[in-house]
Write a protein that holds these residues in place. Structure first.
Motif, PDB file in Angstrom:
ATOM      1  N   GLY A 154       0.911  -1.347   0.059  1.00 50.15           N
ATOM      2  CA  GLY A 154       0.043   0.040  -0.061  1.00 50.15           C
ATOM      3  C   GLY A 154       0.973   1.090  -0.005  1.00 50.15           C
ATOM      4  N   GLU A 155       0.150   2.248   0.579  1.00 49.57           N
ATOM      5  CA  GLU A 155       0.814   3.821   0.420  1.00 49.57           C
ATOM      6  C   GLU A 155       0.758   4.119   1.876  1.00 49.57           C
ATOM      7  N   ARG A 156       1.396   5.202   2.323  1.00 43.84           N
ATOM      8  CA  ARG A 156       1.196   6.034   3.665  1.00 43.84           C
ATOM      9  C   ARG A 156       1.818   7.339   3.471  1.00 43.84           C
ATOM     10  N   SER A 157       1.622   8.432   4.231  1.00 43.50           N
ATOM     11  CA  SER A 157       2.101   9.536   4.002  1.00 43.50           C
ATOM     12  C   SER A 157       2.774   9.787   5.456  1.00 43.50           C
ATOM     13  N   ILE A 158       3.535  10.650   5.464  1.00 41.25           N
ATOM     14  CA  ILE A 158       4.529  10.802   6.623  1.00 41.25           C
ATOM     15  C   ILE A 158       4.813  12.317   6.630  1.00 41.25           C
ATOM     16  N   PRO A 159       4.249  13.056   7.797  1.00 38.83           N
ATOM     17  CA  PRO A 159       4.551  14.624   8.096  1.00 38.83           C
ATOM     18  C   PRO A 159       5.976  14.635   7.946  1.00 38.83           C
ATOM     19  N   PHE A 160       6.352  15.650   7.802  1.00 38.49           N
ATOM     20  CA  PHE A 160       7.901  15.895   7.291  1.00 38.49           C
ATOM     21  C   PHE A 160       8.659  15.718   8.601  1.00 38.49           C
ATOM     22  N   GLU A 161       7.949  16.477   9.558  1.00 37.54           N
ATOM     23  CA  GLU A 161       8.705  16.370  11.081  1.00 37.54           C
ATOM     24  C   GLU A 161       9.052  14.983  11.429  1.00 37.54           C
ATOM     25  N   ASP A 162       8.141  13.879  11.031  1.00 39.98           N
ATOM     26  CA  ASP A 162       8.351  12.688  11.516  1.00 39.98           C
ATOM     27  C   ASP A 162       8.936  11.699  10.453  1.00 39.98           C
ATOM     28  N   PHE A 163       9.518  12.387   9.546  1.00 38.11           N
ATOM     29  CA  PHE A 163      10.199  11.474   8.504  1.00 38.11           C
ATOM     30  C   PHE A 163      11.794  11.191   9.032  1.00 38.11           C
ATOM     31  N   HIS A 164      12.490  12.181   9.522  1.00 36.69           N
ATOM     32  CA  HIS A 164      13.715  12.068   9.901  1.00 36.69           C
ATOM     33  C   HIS A 164      13.544  11.743  11.613  1.00 36.69           C
ATOM     34  N   ARG A 165      14.754  11.392  11.913  1.00 38.92           N
ATOM     35  CA  ARG A 165      14.650  10.727  13.336  1.00 38.92           C
ATOM     36  C   ARG A 165      15.801  11.397  14.327  1.00 38.92           C
ATOM     37  N   LEU A 166      15.801  11.337  15.437  1.00 41.54           N
ATOM     38  CA  LEU A 166      16.874  11.669  16.097  1.00 41.54           C
ATOM     39  C   LEU A 166      17.655  10.326  16.676  1.00 41.54           C
ATOM     40  N   PRO A 167      18.924  10.490  17.031  1.00 46.65           N
ATOM     41  CA  PRO A 167      19.775   9.148  17.002  1.00 46.65           C
ATOM     42  C   PRO A 167      19.650   8.320  17.935  1.00 46.65           C
ATOM     43  N   GLY A 168      19.367   8.679  19.175  1.00 46.20           N
ATOM     44  CA  GLY A 168      19.084   7.839  20.349  1.00 46.20           C
ATOM     45  C   GLY A 168      19.912   6.714  20.361  1.00 46.20           C
ATOM     46  N   ASN A 169      19.471   5.481  20.673  1.00 50.58           N
ATOM     47  CA  ASN A 169      20.317   4.223  20.727  1.00 50.58           C
ATOM     48  C   ASN A 169      20.435   3.424  19.563  1.00 50.58           C
ATOM     49  N   THR A 170      19.784   4.100  18.176  1.00 47.24           N
ATOM     50  CA  THR A 170      19.829   3.586  17.072  1.00 47.24           C
ATOM     51  C   THR A 170      20.119   4.346  16.006  1.00 47.24           C
ATOM     52  N   PRO A 171      21.367   4.744  16.344  1.00 44.99           N
ATOM     53  CA  PRO A 171      22.048   5.907  15.088  1.00 44.99           C
ATOM     54  C   PRO A 171      22.292   5.421  13.671  1.00 44.99           C
ATOM     55  N   HIS A 172      22.006   4.099  13.624  1.00 49.30           N
ATOM     56  CA  HIS A 172      22.259   3.547  12.244  1.00 49.30           C
ATOM     57  C   HIS A 172      20.903   4.062  11.267  1.00 49.30           C
ATOM     58  N   LEU A 173      19.756   4.338  11.958  1.00 48.01           N
ATOM     59  CA  LEU A 173      18.781   4.505  11.236  1.00 48.01           C
ATOM     60  C   LEU A 173      18.619   6.044  11.336  1.00 48.01           C
ATOM     61  N   ASP A 174      18.676   6.590   9.892  1.00 48.20           N
ATOM     62  CA  ASP A 174      18.379   8.021   9.615  1.00 48.20           C
ATOM     63  C   ASP A 174      16.921   8.757   9.734  1.00 48.20           C
ATOM     64  N   ASN A 175      15.965   7.616   9.308  1.00 47.29           N
ATOM     65  CA  ASN A 175      14.488   7.965   9.253  1.00 47.29           C
ATOM     66  C   ASN A 175      13.801   6.937   9.538  1.00 47.29           C
ATOM     67  N   ASN A 176      12.224   7.291   9.773  1.00 44.86           N
ATOM     68  CA  ASN A 176      11.607   6.198   9.874  1.00 44.86           C
ATOM     69  C   ASN A 176      10.873   5.456   8.629  1.00 44.86           C
ATOM     70  N   LEU A 177      11.528   5.341   7.394  1.00 45.16           N
ATOM     71  CA  LEU A 177      10.998   4.625   6.585  1.00 45.16           C
ATOM     72  C   LEU A 177      11.492   3.046   6.799  1.00 45.16           C
ATOM     73  N   THR A 178      10.652   2.208   6.561  1.00 49.12           N
ATOM     74  CA  THR A 178      10.881   0.906   6.538  1.00 49.12           C
ATOM     75  C   THR A 178      11.614   0.236   5.273  1.00 49.12           C
ATOM     76  N   PRO A 179      12.490  -0.547   5.560  1.00 48.19           N
ATOM     77  CA  PRO A 179      13.391  -1.193   4.375  1.00 48.19           C
ATOM     78  C   PRO A 179      12.974  -1.426   3.174  1.00 48.19           C
ATOM     79  N   GLY A 180      11.451  -1.898   2.996  1.00 49.32           N
ATOM     80  CA  GLY A 180      10.995  -1.932   1.746  1.00 49.32           C
ATOM     81  C   GLY A 180      10.163  -0.723   0.916  1.00 49.32           C
ATOM     82  N   GLU A 181      10.330   0.478   1.671  1.00 53.19           N
ATOM     83  CA  GLU A 181       9.520   1.530   1.211  1.00 53.19           C
ATOM     84  C   GLU A 181      10.226   2.365   0.087  1.00 53.19           C
ATOM     85  N   LEU A 182       9.370   2.978  -0.509  1.00 53.82           N
ATOM     86  CA  LEU A 182       9.913   3.966  -1.652  1.00 53.82           C
ATOM     87  C   LEU A 182       9.342   5.114  -1.590  1.00 53.82           C
TER      88      LEU A 182
END
Lengths: 194, 342
Positions: free
Chosen positions: B184-212
């Motif tokens: 399917g599809e989804r919409s992500i508000p810009f402020e929720d797209f990128h993320r802070l490093p916390g204890n998982t800094p290898h993740l830059d954003n909140n996309l899941t691996p198969g998303e485009l």
């Protein structure tokens, strides 16, 4: 002479991926060749097609020496893969002019002594041609800004700038000549549109 | 660069299917300006590339509600110079043109701009530990050389910054990221797209691996009358920001009726501060007001040694950008072409 005896591997060696077929129009000539998918456009031009006018400087998109035109737009050929450009129309420095019939920019670079070692020059000229095609730069400050993707280690920037400004002047592309101050430039030029 | 295989699908469904086969080791490629660089450095080592350039995602079009849809494959250059962007979203035009070089902007895509990775030198240097590149190995920037690093929202595991200029404007404008995935599809508000490093800094954003990413949608309101993108850097062109500020105001006389404020170069994500915006709204557009908002933004900011100067620099840059936006002095329009650094 010793004989090399390979010990049996405990795993299957990785096989090379098949090469891919690429068709490009380069300087108005059709080219058809096969490359490994990781071959950059820059390496394809230099190593597969013997078009060594395009230079490899940093190979990381920071210096602009590898600038070529794709469908008239300037890009860094080191940061794109040849396979990604299948079907594209590419112009390199070899396609802009010939020794007998230089392009206006090539002639201006000679007239203004716009290079020293010459290594960045093909990229500078292709980039300047892209700048002319874009038509966004109207002032000296804008030319400086929109040529900032091309570094010149010899520091020929003032002469590069005056070479480009001269071609723009001849083409009637300069809007504001107030600040026209490039080293060795023609200060007596009449304002065109200001 | 490691060896990899290559595919060039013609439609989104096929691209998503190709990606899903080996989702962790397959990478999408669009402009390639960041990914190929990282592959040359062996920071990224995909075994398969899915070339997105034949997907029909390069258009820029107005939607019925007045918003403007930027196709994920629209280039940064085509976006910056698009007539609708120039007239309705000049803040975005300025931010894009403040970044990279003309050659790179001709290749780099809007979707890819969101996904570019940090320019932290330790992230690029395989000889040093880096929690973003290799989780659990440590952060070399903490206690190391960290002039370009974060002063806001960092963690004990990562102090990297997000390098984009375009994204700072998108954060200020309140864009929405449209995403497709195999089901399917989804919409992500810009402020929720990128993320802070916390204890998982290898993740830059909140996309899941198969998303485009398929598009970035700009809301109808573009703050085209009062805006400024101020970028401060070590040289006046073709360098990443030490601090950048996207400021946008709506004025009724000299009273601020709406405000947007976002910073680049300070955090793991484009840093929009809605509390600071609230301090601006309803107030007169004066230096005092701007200074209060600036103080709010850097509340809790923390230097790491080499980047301590950024806290004061951020405060001053915010005041200056807000002033430029309020006055729309000529300086705003030369930010891009003649960035007069302080």
């Amino acid at each position: 002479m010793s004989t090399v005896i390979q010990k049996p591997l405990d795993h299957q060696p990785p096989s090379l991926p098949p090469t891919q077929s690429v068709r490009l129009t380069i300087n108005s000539q059709e080219s058809h060749f096969t490359v490994a998918p990781w071959t950059t456009l820059l390496d394809a031009l230099r190593e597969h097609l013997d078009l060594t006018g395009t230079k490899k400087g940093c190979d990381h998109g920071q210096c602009g020496a590898c600038t070529v035109l794709i469908d008239g737009k300037r890009i860094n050929s080191c940061l794109t893969l040849a396979v990604m450009r299948d079907g594209a129309d590419i112009t390199t420095i070899e396609g802009l002019g010939t020794p007998e019939n230089l392009s206006p920019l090539q002639q201006a670079f000679i007239d203004h002594d716009a290079f020293q070692c010459g290594y960045c020059t093909p990229g500078q000229i292709c980039s300047a041609q892209g700048l002319l095609n874009e038509g966004k730069a109207k002032t000296e400050a804008e030319v400086r800004e929109l040529m900032s993707g091309n570094l010149c280690r010899c520091g020929a920037y003032p002469n590069i700038l005056s070479a480009i400004m001269e071609v723009m002047d001849k083409d009637g592309l300069i809007m504001d000549t107030k600040e026209w101050s490039a080293g060795g430039a023609k200060p007596e030029m009449d304002p065109i549109n200001s | 660069m490691n060896s990899f295989t290559y595919a060039r699908p013609d439609d989104i469904t096929e691209a998503l299917r190709e990606k899903s086969i080996q989702v962790e080791t397959t990478k999408f490629i669009a402009g390639g300006t960041n990914l190929l660089d990282l592959m040359k450095e062996n920071v990224e080592r995909p075994t398969r590339l899915i070339d997105l350039n034949r997907l029909p995602l390069s258009q820029i079009e107005e939607l019925p509600d007045g918003s403007l849809r930027l196709g994920a494959l629209a280039t940064n250059a085509d976006t910056a110079y698009h007539p609708e962007v120039q007239s309705r979203y000049p803040l975005l035009n300025q931010a894009i043109l403040a970044g990279a070089s003309p050659q790179l902007r001709n290749m780099a895509t809007d979707g890819g701009n969101l996904l570019q990775r940090t320019r932290c030198y330790y992230f690029y240097d395989l000889a040093t530990p880096c929690n973003k590149r290799e989780p659990g190995t440590g952060c070399s920037a903490i206690g190391g050389y960290n002039r370009i690093h974060a002063i806001l929202g960092a963690s004990a595991e990562c102090i990297a910054t997000h390098p984009s200029d375009m994204c700072v404007a998108l954060a200020a404008l309140g864009a929405t990221v449209q995403v497709s995935h195999p089901t399917g599809e989804r919409s992500i508000p810009f402020e929720d797209f990128h993320r802070l490093p916390g204890n998982t800094p290898h993740l830059d954003n909140n996309l899941t691996p198969g998303e485009l990413i398929t598009s970035i949608d700009l809301p109808a309101k573009g703050f085209e009358k009062n805006f400024s993108y101020l970028k401060l850097r070590d040289r006046s062109s073709y360098a990443f920001a030490l601090i950048s500020v996207a400021a946008a105001l709506e004025l009724d006389g000299d009273r601020i009726t709406d405000a947007r404020l976002a910073l680049g170069g300070v955090a793991h994500k484009p840093w929009r501060d809605q509390e600071a915006e609230a301090l601006l709204i309803g107030q007169p557009a004066t230096s005092d007001t701007f200074r209060r908002a600036a103080a709010k933004v850097v509340e809790g900011a923390q230097g790491q040694g080499s980047n301590d100067f950024k806290i004061e620099l951020a405060k001053r840059a915010i005041v200056r950008a807000l002033k430029q936006a309020a006055e729309m002095s000529e300086e705003v329009n030369v930010n891009v072409f003649q960035n007069s650094n302080p």
